[in-house]
Scaffold this motif. Structure first.
Motif, PDB file in Angstrom:
ATOM      1  N   ALA A  91       4.384  -0.156  -7.639  1.00  0.00           N
ATOM      2  CA  ALA A  91       3.934   0.909  -6.775  1.00  0.00           C
ATOM      3  C   ALA A  91       4.215   0.570  -5.141  1.00  0.00           C
ATOM      4  O   ALA A  91       4.666   1.198  -4.380  1.00  0.00           O
ATOM      5  CB  ALA A  91       2.639   1.291  -7.036  1.00  0.00           C
ATOM      6  N   LYS A  92       3.848  -0.728  -4.957  1.00  0.00           N
ATOM      7  CA  LYS A  92       3.859  -1.242  -3.784  1.00  0.00           C
ATOM      8  C   LYS A  92       5.243  -1.178  -3.010  1.00  0.00           C
ATOM      9  O   LYS A  92       5.732  -0.888  -2.009  1.00  0.00           O
ATOM     10  CB  LYS A  92       3.249  -2.762  -3.407  1.00  0.00           C
ATOM     11  CG  LYS A  92       3.483  -3.364  -2.122  1.00  0.00           C
ATOM     12  CD  LYS A  92       2.773  -4.771  -2.323  1.00  0.00           C
ATOM     13  CE  LYS A  92       2.986  -5.668  -0.915  1.00  0.00           C
ATOM     14  NZ  LYS A  92       2.650  -6.701  -0.939  1.00  0.00           N
ATOM     15  N   GLU A  93       6.105  -1.629  -4.037  1.00  0.00           N
ATOM     16  CA  GLU A  93       7.613  -1.615  -3.639  1.00  0.00           C
ATOM     17  C   GLU A  93       8.291  -0.317  -3.144  1.00  0.00           C
ATOM     18  O   GLU A  93       8.962   0.090  -2.413  1.00  0.00           O
ATOM     19  CB  GLU A  93       8.509  -2.328  -4.354  1.00  0.00           C
ATOM     20  CG  GLU A  93       8.157  -3.790  -4.605  1.00  0.00           C
ATOM     21  CD  GLU A  93       8.939  -4.705  -5.777  1.00  0.00           C
ATOM     22  OE1 GLU A  93       9.600  -4.069  -6.385  1.00  0.00           O
ATOM     23  OE2 GLU A  93       8.700  -5.766  -5.955  1.00  0.00           O
ATOM     24  N   THR A  94       7.788   0.598  -4.108  1.00  0.00           N
ATOM     25  CA  THR A  94       8.079   2.097  -4.166  1.00  0.00           C
ATOM     26  C   THR A  94       7.903   2.831  -2.634  1.00  0.00           C
ATOM     27  O   THR A  94       8.386   3.569  -2.149  1.00  0.00           O
ATOM     28  CB  THR A  94       7.685   2.787  -5.279  1.00  0.00           C
ATOM     29  OG1 THR A  94       8.014   2.463  -6.682  1.00  0.00           O
ATOM     30  CG2 THR A  94       8.219   4.448  -5.163  1.00  0.00           C
ATOM     31  N   VAL A  95       6.424   2.659  -2.515  1.00  0.00           N
ATOM     32  CA  VAL A  95       5.892   2.812  -1.084  1.00  0.00           C
ATOM     33  C   VAL A  95       6.775   2.285   0.012  1.00  0.00           C
ATOM     34  O   VAL A  95       7.026   2.969   0.982  1.00  0.00           O
ATOM     35  CB  VAL A  95       4.443   2.573  -1.023  1.00  0.00           C
ATOM     36  CG1 VAL A  95       3.844   2.995   0.440  1.00  0.00           C
ATOM     37  CG2 VAL A  95       3.814   3.595  -2.053  1.00  0.00           C
ATOM     38  N   LYS A  96       7.014   1.114   0.008  1.00  0.00           N
ATOM     39  CA  LYS A  96       7.719   0.366   0.974  1.00  0.00           C
ATOM     40  C   LYS A  96       9.145   0.773   1.126  1.00  0.00           C
ATOM     41  O   LYS A  96       9.584   1.277   2.299  1.00  0.00           O
ATOM     42  CB  LYS A  96       7.685  -1.051   0.695  1.00  0.00           C
ATOM     43  CG  LYS A  96       8.265  -1.993   1.755  1.00  0.00           C
ATOM     44  CD  LYS A  96       8.283  -3.484   1.355  1.00  0.00           C
ATOM     45  CE  LYS A  96       8.919  -4.292   2.627  1.00  0.00           C
ATOM     46  NZ  LYS A  96       8.799  -5.527   2.248  1.00  0.00           N
TER      47      LYS A  96
END
Length: 65
Positions: A35-40
Motif C-alpha cells: 500500500a505504501k508503494e502504491t501511494v508513493k
C-alpha cells in the motif's frame, strides 16, 4: 500418561497458534508495504502530471521563452 499427553497436545496447539499469528503478521506487513508503494507511485504520477500541466500553461502563455 494422560497428563503428559494433554501437556504435549497443549504445547502443539500453542506452537501452531504462534506460527499462524506469525504468518498473519508477515502478510499484514507485506500488505502495508504494498500500500505504501502504491501511494508513493500515485504521488509521483500526480507530480508528473502537475509539472506537465504547468509546462503546458507556460508554453501557451509564452512564459517558457
Amino acid at each position: 500418561m494422560d497428563s503428559q499427553n494433554a501437556s504435549y497436545q497443549a504445547g502443539q496447539a500453542k506452537a501452531q497458534t504462534e506460527e499462524k499469528a506469525s504468518n498473519m503478521m508477515d502478510k499484514a506487513c507485506c500488505a502495508g508495504q504494498a500500500a505504501k508503494e502504491t501511494v508513493k507511485e500515485g504521488g509521483s504520477q500526480m507530480q508528473d502530471k502537475a509539472t506537465s500541466a504547468m509546462d503546458s500553461v507556460k508554453e501557451a502563455t509564452g512564459m517558457n521563452k
